[in-house]
Motif scaffolding. Structure first.
Motif, PDB file in Angstrom:
ATOM      1  N   THR A   1       0.847  -1.191   0.000  1.00 37.63           N
ATOM      2  CA  THR A   1       0.000   0.000   0.000  1.00 37.63           C
ATOM      3  C   THR A   1       0.884   1.243   0.000  1.00 37.63           C
ATOM      4  O   THR A   1       1.839   1.332   0.767  1.00 37.63           O
ATOM      5  CB  THR A   1      -0.900   0.016   1.251  1.00 37.63           C
ATOM      6  N   SER A   2       0.557   2.194  -0.881  1.00 38.14           N
ATOM      7  CA  SER A   2       1.418   3.367  -1.004  1.00 38.14           C
ATOM      8  C   SER A   2       1.180   4.323   0.157  1.00 38.14           C
ATOM      9  O   SER A   2       0.099   4.364   0.731  1.00 38.14           O
ATOM     10  CB  SER A   2       1.137   4.079  -2.325  1.00 38.14           C
ATOM     11  N   PRO A   3       2.199   5.098   0.497  1.00 37.05           N
ATOM     12  CA  PRO A   3       2.057   6.066   1.586  1.00 37.05           C
ATOM     13  C   PRO A   3       0.960   7.099   1.298  1.00 37.05           C
ATOM     14  O   PRO A   3       0.428   7.699   2.221  1.00 37.05           O
ATOM     15  CB  PRO A   3       3.430   6.739   1.656  1.00 37.05           C
ATOM     16  N   GLU A   4       0.643   7.297   0.025  1.00 38.41           N
ATOM     17  CA  GLU A   4      -0.393   8.295  -0.295  1.00 38.41           C
ATOM     18  C   GLU A   4      -1.745   7.905   0.300  1.00 38.41           C
ATOM     19  O   GLU A   4      -2.582   8.743   0.576  1.00 38.41           O
ATOM     20  CB  GLU A   4      -0.567   8.469  -1.814  1.00 38.41           C
ATOM     21  N   PHE A   5      -1.917   6.586   0.497  1.00 33.01           N
ATOM     22  CA  PHE A   5      -3.186   6.126   1.046  1.00 33.01           C
ATOM     23  C   PHE A   5      -3.418   6.737   2.422  1.00 33.01           C
ATOM     24  O   PHE A   5      -4.546   6.985   2.832  1.00 33.01           O
ATOM     25  CB  PHE A   5      -3.208   4.596   1.124  1.00 33.01           C
ATOM     26  N   GLU A   6      -2.296   6.986   3.119  1.00 33.61           N
ATOM     27  CA  GLU A   6      -2.382   7.539   4.463  1.00 33.61           C
ATOM     28  C   GLU A   6      -3.174   8.846   4.465  1.00 33.61           C
ATOM     29  O   GLU A   6      -4.039   9.063   5.310  1.00 33.61           O
ATOM     30  CB  GLU A   6      -0.959   7.775   4.974  1.00 33.61           C
ATOM     31  N   GLU A   7      -2.868   9.701   3.486  1.00 38.87           N
ATOM     32  CA  GLU A   7      -3.537  11.000   3.443  1.00 38.87           C
ATOM     33  C   GLU A   7      -5.035  10.821   3.238  1.00 38.87           C
ATOM     34  O   GLU A   7      -5.853  11.448   3.927  1.00 38.87           O
ATOM     35  CB  GLU A   7      -2.937  11.854   2.324  1.00 38.87           C
ATOM     36  N   ALA A   8      -5.394   9.922   2.324  1.00 32.85           N
ATOM     37  CA  ALA A   8      -6.813   9.677   2.046  1.00 32.85           C
ATOM     38  C   ALA A   8      -7.523   9.155   3.296  1.00 32.85           C
ATOM     39  O   ALA A   8      -8.638   9.569   3.631  1.00 32.85           O
ATOM     40  CB  ALA A   8      -6.948   8.675   0.898  1.00 32.85           C
ATOM     41  N   LEU A   9      -6.834   8.261   4.002  1.00 33.69           N
ATOM     42  CA  LEU A   9      -7.400   7.660   5.206  1.00 33.69           C
ATOM     43  C   LEU A   9      -7.670   8.740   6.261  1.00 33.69           C
ATOM     44  O   LEU A   9      -8.760   8.820   6.840  1.00 33.69           O
ATOM     45  CB  LEU A   9      -6.421   6.610   5.745  1.00 33.69           C
ATOM     46  N   VAL A  10      -6.654   9.581   6.494  1.00 37.29           N
ATOM     47  CA  VAL A  10      -6.790  10.625   7.519  1.00 37.29           C
ATOM     48  C   VAL A  10      -7.893  11.611   7.126  1.00 37.29           C
ATOM     49  O   VAL A  10      -8.727  11.992   7.947  1.00 37.29           O
ATOM     50  CB  VAL A  10      -5.449  11.361   7.738  1.00 37.29           C
ATOM     51  N   LYS A  11      -7.914  12.005   5.834  1.00 36.04           N
ATOM     52  CA  LYS A  11      -8.945  12.942   5.376  1.00 36.04           C
ATOM     53  C   LYS A  11     -10.333  12.369   5.648  1.00 36.04           C
ATOM     54  O   LYS A  11     -11.247  13.062   6.093  1.00 36.04           O
ATOM     55  CB  LYS A  11      -8.774  13.210   3.866  1.00 36.04           C
ATOM     56  N   HIS A  12     -10.474  11.078   5.370  1.00 32.36           N
ATOM     57  CA  HIS A  12     -11.768  10.438   5.562  1.00 32.36           C
ATOM     58  C   HIS A  12     -12.154  10.411   7.044  1.00 32.36           C
ATOM     59  O   HIS A  12     -13.277  10.742   7.406  1.00 32.36           O
ATOM     60  CB  HIS A  12     -11.739   9.012   4.997  1.00 32.36           C
ATOM     61  N   MET A  13     -11.208  10.021   7.885  1.00 37.32           N
ATOM     62  CA  MET A  13     -11.508   9.956   9.317  1.00 37.32           C
ATOM     63  C   MET A  13     -11.821  11.344   9.851  1.00 37.32           C
ATOM     64  O   MET A  13     -12.727  11.524  10.671  1.00 37.32           O
ATOM     65  CB  MET A  13     -10.318   9.340  10.070  1.00 37.32           C
ATOM     66  N   GLN A  14     -11.083  12.341   9.355  1.00 34.53           N
ATOM     67  CA  GLN A  14     -11.305  13.719   9.789  1.00 34.53           C
ATOM     68  C   GLN A  14     -12.722  14.174   9.429  1.00 34.53           C
ATOM     69  O   GLN A  14     -13.363  14.890  10.179  1.00 34.53           O
ATOM     70  CB  GLN A  14     -10.261  14.620   9.110  1.00 34.53           C
ATOM     71  N   ALA A  15     -13.205  13.688   8.282  1.00 38.55           N
ATOM     72  CA  ALA A  15     -14.553  14.056   7.856  1.00 38.55           C
ATOM     73  C   ALA A  15     -15.602  13.388   8.748  1.00 38.55           C
ATOM     74  O   ALA A  15     -16.630  13.980   9.067  1.00 38.55           O
ATOM     75  CB  ALA A  15     -14.767  13.656   6.393  1.00 38.55           C
ATOM     76  N   VAL A  16     -15.330  12.156   9.173  1.00 37.45           N
ATOM     77  CA  VAL A  16     -16.283  11.449  10.033  1.00 37.45           C
ATOM     78  C   VAL A  16     -16.295  12.062  11.434  1.00 37.45           C
ATOM     79  O   VAL A  16     -17.348  12.218  12.041  1.00 37.45           O
ATOM     80  CB  VAL A  16     -15.922   9.938  10.126  1.00 37.45           C
ATOM     81  N   ALA A  17     -15.111  12.407  11.959  1.00 33.27           N
ATOM     82  CA  ALA A  17     -15.020  12.951  13.321  1.00 33.27           C
ATOM     83  C   ALA A  17     -14.234  14.251  13.293  1.00 33.27           C
ATOM     84  O   ALA A  17     -13.049  14.275  13.596  1.00 33.27           O
ATOM     85  CB  ALA A  17     -14.351  11.942  14.248  1.00 33.27           C
ATOM     86  N   PRO A  18     -14.879  15.367  12.923  1.00 30.09           N
ATOM     87  CA  PRO A  18     -14.150  16.623  12.738  1.00 30.09           C
ATOM     88  C   PRO A  18     -13.511  17.154  14.027  1.00 30.09           C
ATOM     89  O   PRO A  18     -12.529  17.887  13.972  1.00 30.09           O
ATOM     90  CB  PRO A  18     -15.211  17.602  12.232  1.00 30.09           C
ATOM     91  N   ASP A  19     -14.052  16.788  15.210  1.00 32.54           N
ATOM     92  CA  ASP A  19     -13.507  17.315  16.463  1.00 32.54           C
ATOM     93  C   ASP A  19     -12.273  16.561  16.940  1.00 32.54           C
ATOM     94  O   ASP A  19     -11.634  16.971  17.898  1.00 32.54           O
ATOM     95  CB  ASP A  19     -14.561  17.224  17.580  1.00 32.54           C
ATOM     96  N   TRP A  20     -11.970  15.458  16.325  1.00 35.14           N
ATOM     97  CA  TRP A  20     -10.843  14.643  16.793  1.00 35.14           C
ATOM     98  C   TRP A  20      -9.599  14.886  15.951  1.00 35.14           C
ATOM     99  O   TRP A  20      -9.685  15.363  14.836  1.00 35.14           O
ATOM    100  CB  TRP A  20     -11.205  13.140  16.746  1.00 35.14           C
ATOM    101  N   SER A  21      -8.447  14.523  16.529  1.00 28.80           N
ATOM    102  CA  SER A  21      -7.185  14.632  15.796  1.00 28.80           C
ATOM    103  C   SER A  21      -6.683  13.232  15.439  1.00 28.80           C
ATOM    104  O   SER A  21      -6.909  12.288  16.190  1.00 28.80           O
ATOM    105  CB  SER A  21      -6.124  15.303  16.660  1.00 28.80           C
ATOM    106  N   PHE A  22      -6.014  13.138  14.307  1.00 25.66           N
ATOM    107  CA  PHE A  22      -5.505  11.834  13.895  1.00 25.66           C
ATOM    108  C   PHE A  22      -4.046  11.946  13.505  1.00 25.66           C
ATOM    109  O   PHE A  22      -3.658  12.891  12.829  1.00 25.66           O
ATOM    110  CB  PHE A  22      -6.310  11.307  12.698  1.00 25.66           C
TER     111      PHE A  22
END
Lengths: 400, 418
Positions: free
Chosen positions: A235-256
């Motif tokens: 899995t490419s490191p770029e996936f990390e950004e997509a993952l974090v963006k998605h989690m941030q969208a689900v839980a905007p008040d949390w930090s990842f």
């Protein structure tokens, strides 16, 4: 022969006493550094019990509303975490995901001393969601791992590692057995399974007694502070950004914050090995200093004994015999230093000062330090004693 | 007289070159290690940018809540600081107070690249308690903090990472999923400066949720700037009495009864952070004792070694000493002479050690083992090094000098030493 040597050493007790002290102090330094190194090496060869490659740790920063130390987070937060887990699993690159209170390889953690069946047991523990065994590739040796349905039980299921099973139950089968007595507001704990090993602090640290508790995300229970993700190999490191963006969208008040376990592991190794490397370097220079000092002192001592040596030569002793005598004398001095050092060091297991040190590591450290001191001693005697043995009898006797 | 001793000392050094080399090697390596350690400690504790007012600054960094069963130690929470520490600014001896989080790691993604930075959330007073070196722009203000404006002060390294080192004021960057407008750029702060260092400083009120406002324990600390260093004891006492009052209002009084914390200097604060074991009221004494014990423990072996070498050197000069004794030199004169000789040797060794330390520190700084470490030999470290060298010289010289003065003149003249 030995008595004669001892007498020779005793005759020069004042200057030899200092040398004994110096050898004893060096012995302690070598023992300390060697034992630390051997301790790490010994641990490193044992199985880790989990697979860290391709696992990412996502630190989840949750603003705890209560803010008091015992705060578990609100039921809403647990539910949101559960949703995050499901969303993360829906990605194609993700093989498995789970929540955990403790990051593998990280220095932090939970633990303490518990009294179980009258025994005082020291253990570390973690609270995890049922997906944890899949993410970390844990190996069950008895019983089973947690299931989703386990959270509704009237008793509390726990999974322990072999080490803890041995400590608490000896050779008996732990599966199904109660684990200690519950506190007034707790459910009875019962062992449902045993994993082979789980060395949370990594390869360099010894086996812990380890216990897993189940985190219930259905509205009561501590919200995990980490989310572990096993990604597909490659899995490419770029996936990390997509993952974090998605989690941030689900839980905007949390930090990842995503950290591959490989990186946590590297940080952890550095944490343990840096002191060893620094201590090793300093010890090396100290020994070099001691070695040079010994050469100087021995040289000077032998210069002063020219007449004694000349006399022996004149009386027919061969060069080799003189050589041997001087070397053996130094061996006696070294042995005295090593003996005192050993007597001091042996107090560690006798008084149980450092609990984690196994007898094998301790004995190897001792042996290593002894051999090193004898080697240094021999090396430092060689040159001065060669010089002394070369003394011409006539010249030596003429001195006065 | 002194001139003569110095002359003799230098002559002797030249005479037995192997011995001189051994001694110098031992001394310089010992002092090298101690100097590097001193430079490291200096970097953490001494006054330096941005903590230029460290001499009159106190911090409330950690607090321990203790109850009959539980003990919990953590950085202090915002609610506690806001309610009990911030009002201390009204005391006549206090100039100003700032509240800041500890630096926390945050992640940014820039053009598919991942950037990790440490971020501190703080207030407008922060920039006036500490003196940052601004290379561009200016700090954010109390008004920015009150209104929750998404502004940031960044370090030069951060500017390099995000903007390739080009002027950054007015541009925006993203961190931890939030975007900030850069208002200022400051010089890098060594990461060991635990009360001020970060890569990125933003207002507290930009936190993602307002949950931080409620806890007594959390991830905050407060810095108190006194009007003069003489006021510190009084402020410390005042803080303790405030703490006693706060104990009566602990949110969960059943679980926790006592509070242990202090308004600490940098050294005391670090002692509280690093020392393991149960919390104590005065950790500074403990840390000082630990450091001293470490230093003496380390010096033990080199000292024995040097004593040994020195003894051999002296015995080599037995006839010289015999002559001096025979002509009436007192033991005291001889001890004095030998100590001076030894100090000369130690100081030369110290000079070599200092040069080596400078090289080692340069390598250490370049290695990046500690971010923006900036370790250096400054005047203070040099003075400490000098003191250590003198101490070491005396320590390793006293016993051999005494032995030397005890030599019997007749024996010594015959060239015997035992």
């Amino acid at each position: 022969m030995i008595r004669h040597l001892l007498k020779l050493v005793w005759n020069r007790k004042r200057s030899n006493a200092l040398m004994v002290l110096e050898i004893c102090a060096s012995f302690l330094v070598v023992f300390g550094v060697a034992t630390l190194g051997l301790f790490f090496l010994d641990n490193y060869r044992r199985p880790l019990g989990f697979e860290w490659k391709n696992v990412w740790n996502v630190r989840v920063g949750i603003a705890r509303a209560g803010g008091s130390p015992g705060d578990n987070g609100s039921p809403e937060q647990a539910v949101l975490f559960d949703r995050l887990l499901r969303e993360v699993r829906s990605f194609g690159a993700v093989e498995a995901a789970a929540g955990t209170a403790v990051t593998p390889f990280d220095q932090g953690g939970f633990g303490g001393n518990w009294t179980i069946d009258g025994k005082n047991v020291e253990m570390a523990l973690d609270e995890v969601t049922p997906g944890f065994a899949d993410v970390m590739g844990l190996k069950m040796v008895a019983g089973r791992w947690f299931q989703d349905a386990d959270s509704g039980l009237a008793w509390e299921p726990i999974v322990i590692d072999r080490e803890l099973a041995r400590t608490v139950y000896g050779t008996a089968d732990p599966v199904g057995r109660p684990f200690g007595k519950p506190e007034p507001n707790e459910r009875q704990r019962r062992v449902i399974g045993v994993v082979s090993d789980f060395r949370k602090s990594g390869e360099l640290m010894p086996n812990d007694n380890f216990m897993f508790r189940l985190t219930d995300l259905r509205g009561h229970g501590r919200t995990p502070s980490n989310l572990l993700v096993r990604v597909r190999p490659g899995t490419s490191p770029e996936f990390e950004e997509a993952l974090v963006k998605h989690m941030q969208a689900v839980a905007p008040d949390w930090s990842f914050e995503v950290l591959p376990l490989a990186q946590v592991r590297a940080t952890s190794s550095r944490f343990f090995l840096t002191p060893l490397i620094v201590a090793g370097t300093v010890a090396f220079f100290l020994l070099l200093m001691v070695g040079l000092g010994l050469i100087g002192v021995l040289w000077q001592n032998l210069l002063q004994r020219t007449r004694e040596i000349g006399l022996r030569r004149a009386a027919g002793a061969s060069r080799a015999a003189v050589h041997r005598q001087l070397l053996l004398e130094q061996m006696v001095v070294t042995s005295l230093g090593v003996l005192i050092g050993t007597l001091l060091v042996v107090q560690i297991p006798v008084l149980d000062l450092i609990g984690v040190l196994s007898n094998r590591v301790f004995a190897s450290g001792l042996l290593f330090a002894m051999i090193t001191m004898y080697l240094i001693s021999i090396l430092c005697t060689l040159y001065p004693s060669t010089l002394a043995a070369r003394v011409q009898p006539a010249e030596a006797l003429r001195y006065e | 007289m002194l001139k003569n001793y110095l002359k003799i000392a230098l002559k002797i050094l030249g005479r037995r070159k192997f011995f001189t080399f051994i001694s110098l090697f031992a001394i310089s390596v010992t002092l090298l290690v101690l100097l590097v350690a001193t430079a490291l400690l200096d970097n953490v504790f001494a006054t330096g940018a941005p903590e230029v007012h460290a001499g009159r600054m106190l911090g409330v960094y950690r607090m321990t809540m203790k109850g009959p069963e539980n003990t919990s130690t953590a950085p202090v929470g915002y609610a506690f600081l806001d309610r009990y520490v911030r009002p201390m600014a009204k005391l006549p001896s206090v100039e100003r107070i700032t509240i800041t989080t500890f630096a926390e790691s945050v992640v940014s993604y820039l053009n598919g690249r991942k950037i990790q930075s440490s971020m501190r959330r703080t207030d407008g007073e922060f920039w006036r308690v500490l003196a940052f070196d601004f290379v561009e722009g200016e700090p954010f203000t109390a008004a920015d903090e009150e209104n929750g404006r998404r502004v940031a002060v960044i370090s030069e390294t951060t500017r390099q990472r995000f903007f390739d080192g080009r002027p950054a004021v007015g541009k925006t960057l993203e961190a931890d999923g939030q975007s900030f407008r850069v208002v200022g750029v400051v010089r890098d702060v060594p990461v060991l400066r635990y009360s001020s260092s970060a890569d990125l400083w933003v207002p507290i009120s930009t936190a993602k949720s307002s949950g931080y406002k409620q806890g007594w324990m959390g991830h905050f600390s407060a810095l108190i700037l006194a009007r003069s260093p003489a006021d510190l004891p009084q402020i410390k006492a005042e803080f303790q009495s405030i703490l006693r009052g706060a104990e009566k209002q602990i949110p969960d009084p059943k679980e926790f009864k006592t509070l242990i914390a202090g308004a600490d200097t940098l050294f005391e604060g670090a002692a509280r952070l690093f020392l393991p074991g149960p919390p104590v009221v005065d950790p500074a004494i403990q840390l000082r004792a630990v450091l001293l014990a470490l230093m003496l423990g380390f010096m033990l072996l080199p000292t024995i070694n040097l004593v040994n070498i020195n003894l051999s050197r002296i015995l080599d000069r037995a006839s010289e000493i015999g002559v001096r004794r025979a002509f009436g030199a007192s033991s005291r004169t001889l001890i004095g002479q030998f100590l001076i000789e030894n100090l000369v040797l130690t100081l030369i060794g110290a000079g070599v050690g200092l040069a080596l330390a400078a090289v080692v520190l340069r390598i250490f700084n370049a290695s990046g083992l500690i971010e923006h470490a900036g370790l250096q030999i400054n005047a203070r470290v040099f003075l400490y090094g000098l003191a250590i060298a003198l101490f070491f010289g005396l320590l390793s010289g006293v016993y051999p000098a005494w032995r030397m003065s005890k030599l019997h003149p007749v024996q010594a003249l015959r060239g015997r030493s035992a």
